[in-house]
Design an enzyme around this catalytic site. Sequence first.
Site, PDB file in Angstrom:
ATOM      1  N   GLY A 183      -4.375  -8.292   6.591  1.00 54.62           N
ATOM      2  CA  GLY A 183      -3.932  -8.136   7.855  1.00 54.62           C
ATOM      3  C   GLY A 183      -2.613  -8.983   7.900  1.00 54.62           C
ATOM      4  O   GLY A 183      -1.831  -9.337   6.988  1.00 54.62           O
ATOM      5  N   LEU A 184      -2.349  -9.580   9.077  1.00 57.97           N
ATOM      6  CA  LEU A 184      -1.042 -10.243   9.191  1.00 57.97           C
ATOM      7  C   LEU A 184       0.037  -9.660   8.873  1.00 57.97           C
ATOM      8  O   LEU A 184       0.950 -10.049   8.327  1.00 57.97           O
ATOM      9  CB  LEU A 184      -1.089 -11.685   8.831  1.00 57.97           C
ATOM     10  CG  LEU A 184      -2.183 -12.734   8.941  1.00 57.97           C
ATOM     11  CD1 LEU A 184      -2.013 -13.742   8.367  1.00 57.97           C
ATOM     12  CD2 LEU A 184      -1.671 -13.177  10.595  1.00 57.97           C
ATOM     13  N   CYS A 185       0.353  -8.257   9.132  1.00 60.16           N
ATOM     14  CA  CYS A 185       1.424  -7.579   8.967  1.00 60.16           C
ATOM     15  C   CYS A 185       1.742  -6.741  10.043  1.00 60.16           C
ATOM     16  O   CYS A 185       2.250  -5.519   9.989  1.00 60.16           O
ATOM     17  CB  CYS A 185       1.488  -6.727   7.981  1.00 60.16           C
ATOM     18  SG  CYS A 185      -0.356  -5.669   7.480  1.00 60.16           S
ATOM     19  N   GLY A 186       1.751  -7.330  11.409  1.00 59.77           N
ATOM     20  CA  GLY A 186       2.086  -6.652  12.424  1.00 59.77           C
ATOM     21  C   GLY A 186       1.470  -5.311  12.708  1.00 59.77           C
ATOM     22  O   GLY A 186       0.107  -5.358  12.650  1.00 59.77           O
ATOM     23  N   PHE A 244       1.299  -2.599  11.353  1.00 56.69           N
ATOM     24  CA  PHE A 244       1.034  -1.912  10.277  1.00 56.69           C
ATOM     25  C   PHE A 244      -0.003  -1.129  10.171  1.00 56.69           C
ATOM     26  O   PHE A 244      -0.392   0.139  10.134  1.00 56.69           O
ATOM     27  CB  PHE A 244       1.477  -2.518   9.052  1.00 56.69           C
ATOM     28  CG  PHE A 244       1.183  -1.619   7.663  1.00 56.69           C
ATOM     29  CD1 PHE A 244       2.228  -0.895   7.332  1.00 56.69           C
ATOM     30  CD2 PHE A 244       0.021  -1.831   7.032  1.00 56.69           C
ATOM     31  CE1 PHE A 244       1.946  -0.196   6.171  1.00 56.69           C
ATOM     32  CE2 PHE A 244      -0.102  -1.066   5.783  1.00 56.69           C
ATOM     33  CZ  PHE A 244       0.557  -0.274   5.313  1.00 56.69           C
TER      34      PHE A 244
END
Lengths: 137, 296
Positions: B89-92, B94
């Site tokens: 995760g931690l990709c906006g 996406f």
Amino acid sequence: MSDTIEFELVSPERLLVSEAVEMVVVPGSEGDFGVLGGHAPTVSSVRAGVIAVYEHGAVTARFFVAGGFAEVTPERCTVLADDAVPMGEIDRAAVEGTLPDLRDDVAAARDEVEKDAAEKALAIAEAKLAAVNAPVY
Amino acid sequence: MPSLKDLKIRISSVTSTRKITSAMKMVAAAKLRRAQEQAEAARPYAERMEQVLGALAVAAEGRPGAPAMLAGTGRDDVHLLVVATADRGLCGGFNSSIVRAARARIRSLVEAGKTVKILCVGRKGRDQLRREYGKRIIDTMTDIGKPSLTYAHVESVADKVTRMFESGEFDVCTVIYNRFKSAMTQIVTQQQLIPFAAQEAEAGEPAVPAAGTLYEYEPEESEILDALLPKNICVQLFRALLENAASEQGARMTAMDSATRNAGDMIDNLSIQYNRARQAAITKELIEIISGAEAL
């Protein structure tokens, strides 16, 4: 007849060539064939071998391909190679070094699928070596 | 009003968060460049492959005996969705944008009375779809393409899809992924893999030869198509996953960039609050001392 043909050589990883050339000789699975401008539309599978690019009647570039497909139309020749390398980048000693390993893989294969894959890899390496050893003319 | 100590703790925690997000941004930027190069290098192959097949499909159209992968099984009852997301995760937005598209697609298919099967590539897609559509997920593949995505990795996925199709487990296969446009923009794309459907050619691409071009086949047409079609699945999946990898890094870079900026803003605000609180405390002490002295 047009003088040149758009030649494109692409592998899944990169586009190697895209230019107008006089003639290319492609190692088809049923035999090598030369492609000049105005060639009849053809689709052929390609065996492991060398693609030679001709300019003014002489070879200007050679590429090793590990198999794939070629699509020929009167204007262009597109080769979709499984793997392609310029001949100059092949390291003969490295290829020779992998041969025994690949032979072991074939011998050690446990099922048909593995064996097929190993034999394919071996055939490609042998073709590569043969291509390096073949005289350039 | 938070105490001085609370403020200090918060400032230090936000500072360390900022360190993490800015490090993640750098890592994503470095990975993005590699992934982007790879994705862009793979585009020509996939596009040519599509053109070749498009030309073949036009030539083979309407002829009996065309392979099922090209012409379809004649039904469209069972749909397979390959939902390609990231493992992390931690990709906006996406992952959620892909999942949102997948959900909408599933819903409309189910409403039309079709059976839907889902093949998740990437952990995040499975996690988000599991609650609602857990029974429809037939398999999940994670950790594909670590440390870097190669053609061989994708072959295992493509093999699976091909085998399932051959044993008649689905009629139509669509892959959902994010096409990489730039680090800021990724486009959720749905591409139909089986039966083969040519995408609209982009401007500037050489036109597909007119319908009716007769090709010579070497060896037989059926042999070529039999080899070419599964390969196309593999190539298109490879392209989709490469684009996805680049998009993931791009999205992460953008997300982490704004997270870093937000953390900086927050630190500024907290520092102002901290200084005010400190001054207020000092003023209070002074007043106490002065009024104490005056009282004497």
